[in-house]
Design a protein around this motif. Structure first.
Motif: not given
Length: 210
Positions: A32-34, A85-88, A195-196
């Motif tokens: 979680a988090g940036p 994060i999820d996109e790249l 993330f899994k």
């Protein structure tokens, strides 16, 4: 405890570079988090005592050094969001945060010492990738401390908004407390869905309710 020194900075200066920035990121592993990056241009004549890889320092030591570093260096801190994060993917998002931090420095550096073994894509400034750089370069160590304290503060704030996950203690990393909270409390908007462990919980919920 072996501490970083300024040999890499001095070597760059010997090649004619005048403004050397150390660059590091924190937060690749959390659920979680940036991801947060910092760039630091140190005055090598007044290097703060005790600089080291942020992971080797206590929170109290990091907080003390953060104040000293701010007084003796030019610092820029930037982030890449959970959505980015999820996109790249986490590596590219980390590099994005790094480049954002570098881009905030004014005047701009003319050489970068970047922690890790890969340089960001489309880099326009001469740079050197330094494996375990936060333990070798004072500039990278300073950046690692600034990034760590900045991101920890964000996670403490988010913990107040989403109690139960222990972010004020685990900074979003997959501790037992955090993993159990994910199962019992569910996924927040601040969790990294790519993330899994987070993806698996979302998929299980979808399967059960679908």
């Amino acid at each position: 405890m072996t501490c970083p020194d300024d040999s890499l900075e001095r070597a760059a200066m010997d090649r004619g570079f005048l403004r050397i920035a150390g660059v590091d990121e924190v937060g690749r592993g959390p659920l979680a988090g940036p991801v947060t990056a910092a760039a630091a241009v140190l005055d090598l004549t007044v290097i703060p005592d005790g600089l080291n890889d942020s992971k080797k320092l206590t929170a109290r030591m990091r907080d003390t050094l953060t104040t000293t570093i701010r007084a003796r260096a030019q610092i820029a801190i930037a982030h890449a969001s959970v959505a980015e994060i999820d996109e790249l993917n986490i590596l590219r998002a980390s590099h994005l945060a790094m480049m954002r931090a570098v881009g905030m420095l004014d005047p701009a550096p003319d050489f970068l010492l970047i922690d890790g073994h890969l340089l960001p894509r489309d880099l326009t400034i001469p740079a050197l990738a330094v494996v375990k750089g936060d333990a070798r370069s004072v500039s990278i160590a300073a950046a690692s401390i600034m990034a760590k304290t900045a991101r920890d503060a964000i996670m403490v704030d988010l913990a107040q908004q989403h109690p139960g996950y222990g972010w004020e203690r685990n900074a979003g990393y997959p501790t037992k407390c955090h993993t159990l909270a994910l199962q019992n409390l569910g996924v927040t908007p601040h969790h990294r869905r790519s993330f899994k462990p987070v993806h698996n919980i979302l998929y299980q919920v979808k399967t059960i309710t679908g």
